[in-house]
Structures are given as C-alpha cells and as structure tokens.
Design a protein around this motif. Sequence first.
Motif, PDB file in Angstrom:
ATOM      1  N   THR A  33       3.288   7.805  36.961  1.00  0.00           N
ATOM      2  CA  THR A  33       2.730   9.029  37.432  1.00  0.00           C
ATOM      3  C   THR A  33       1.175   9.155  37.851  1.00  0.00           C
ATOM      4  OG1 THR A  33       4.186  10.220  35.818  1.00  0.00           O
ATOM      5  CG2 THR A  33       2.564  11.624  36.648  1.00  0.00           C
ATOM      6  N   ARG A  37       0.053   9.648  42.193  1.00  0.00           N
ATOM      7  CA  ARG A  37      -0.384  10.871  42.244  1.00  0.00           C
ATOM      8  C   ARG A  37      -0.706  11.318  43.518  1.00  0.00           C
ATOM      9  NH1 ARG A  37      -5.139   7.998  40.638  1.00  0.00           N
ATOM     10  NH2 ARG A  37      -6.887   8.568  41.706  1.00  0.00           N
ATOM     11  N   TYR A  39       1.378  11.780  45.930  1.00  0.00           N
ATOM     12  CA  TYR A  39       2.690  12.582  46.049  1.00  0.00           C
ATOM     13  C   TYR A  39       2.443  14.094  45.958  1.00  0.00           C
ATOM     14  CZ  TYR A  39       5.504   8.474  46.860  1.00  0.00           C
ATOM     15  OH  TYR A  39       5.944   7.228  47.471  1.00  0.00           O
ATOM     16  N   SER A  40       1.761  14.305  44.873  1.00  0.00           N
ATOM     17  CA  SER A  40       1.257  15.502  44.373  1.00  0.00           C
ATOM     18  C   SER A  40       0.068  16.161  44.917  1.00  0.00           C
ATOM     19  CB  SER A  40       1.167  15.639  42.914  1.00  0.00           C
ATOM     20  OG  SER A  40       0.035  15.007  42.353  1.00  0.00           O
ATOM     21  N   GLN A  41      -0.497  15.358  45.957  1.00  0.00           N
ATOM     22  CA  GLN A  41      -1.762  15.982  46.630  1.00  0.00           C
ATOM     23  C   GLN A  41      -1.590  16.435  48.195  1.00  0.00           C
ATOM     24  OE1 GLN A  41      -4.056  12.300  45.917  1.00  0.00           O
ATOM     25  NE2 GLN A  41      -5.437  13.646  44.490  1.00  0.00           N
ATOM     26  N   SER A  42      -2.331  17.374  48.481  1.00  0.00           N
ATOM     27  CA  SER A  42      -2.216  17.645  50.035  1.00  0.00           C
ATOM     28  C   SER A  42      -3.588  17.369  50.843  1.00  0.00           C
ATOM     29  CB  SER A  42      -1.694  19.044  50.103  1.00  0.00           C
ATOM     30  OG  SER A  42      -2.932  19.848  49.811  1.00  0.00           O
ATOM     31  N   ARG A 108       0.674   6.266  46.587  1.00  0.00           N
ATOM     32  CA  ARG A 108       2.288   6.475  47.013  1.00  0.00           C
ATOM     33  C   ARG A 108       2.700   5.163  47.179  1.00  0.00           C
ATOM     34  NH1 ARG A 108       1.612  11.328  51.598  1.00  0.00           N
ATOM     35  NH2 ARG A 108       0.521  12.596  50.107  1.00  0.00           N
TER      36      ARG A 108
END
Length: 182
Positions: A33, A37, A39-42, A108
């Motif tokens: 995870t 991480r 993938y969960s950021q913009s 990623r």
Amino acid sequence: MEDQFRAILSAVGEDPQREGLLNTPHRAAKAMTFLTRGYSQSIDEIVNGAIFETDNQEMVIVRDIEFYSMCEHHILPFFGRAHVAYIPAGKVIGLSKIPRIVDMFSRRLQIQEQLTQQIGECVQGVTQARGVAVVIEAKHLCAMMRGIEKQHSQMITSMMLGAFREDPRTRAEFLGLIRNQM
C-alpha cells in the motif's frame, strides 16, 4: 491483500502459520500500500496551489531527485535519480513540488519510459513552461537479481518538450548541468 500474500507464501512452499511468517501478510500488504500510494494521489493535491507568477525566463533544474518504483512486469523495485528542468513562461512551481510529482508517478506500477513521460507531461501541464526536460537514471532489480543478472547495468531515459526539443543549445545546457557536480 493480506489473504493474497498468505496464498503467495503457501504457493512458494512456505507455511504461513510458522512463527516468523505469522504477521508477514499484514506487513507485506501494508508495504505494498505504501509502495503504490501514488494511485491515491492527485496532481491538484500535490501542487496545492504552489504556482507563482514570475518574470524569470531562465532554466530551472531540480537534479538528483531519488526515487523508488516497482516494475509493472515483475513487481520488483527499480530505483535511481530523476533530473527535471523547465523554462518558465510566466509561472514557476514551488521547489518541493517537482520531487513530489516524481514520487507520485514513481509510486505506481511502472516502466521507466512511461515514468519519464508522465513526469514531463505533468510538469508541462502544470507550469505551461516554454520547455520541459526529464532524464531518469535507474537500476532495475528485475535485471539484477533475475533474468540477465547484470549488477552494474543502468537504464537512462529522457524526454524533451518545447525549447529542449527544438533548440540543441538548450538541450546541451541542461545535459551539461546535470552531468557536472557543482
């Protein structure tokens, strides 16, 4: 994810119930995870409004940004350094934001060629710079500990946009500056 890691342990011939492995599925899931991480950021979250007006039109370089990523083909690490430059066109980005952009995309499942492109396109999109350059140097454990088993090989990728692609002098200046130790 813990159940999947437990199944992997069994599949390689281990006993997931033995003392040393009891908490491994939990730790492995937590590590995966963390390692993915990105993938969960913009980009909006990363930049957080840190774009500033400027009259500067000279090259800005952030060199030797260490990164760690995971190869999408073998889920093994690759790691190295990224060098990112841009030529402002009325805007600069906060200094810490470029390493954060590198981290977001490197966290990623990736191939280095794609990572290089994503960083370049992102910096270009956020800054609307006159040019962006990215060079990444990395070692890949998929080539070091399996497959060809070459310990000293290194992959280098680059992406040049705008002035860095169009003007050989600009490209040469960037490449010279990232080679020289200051």
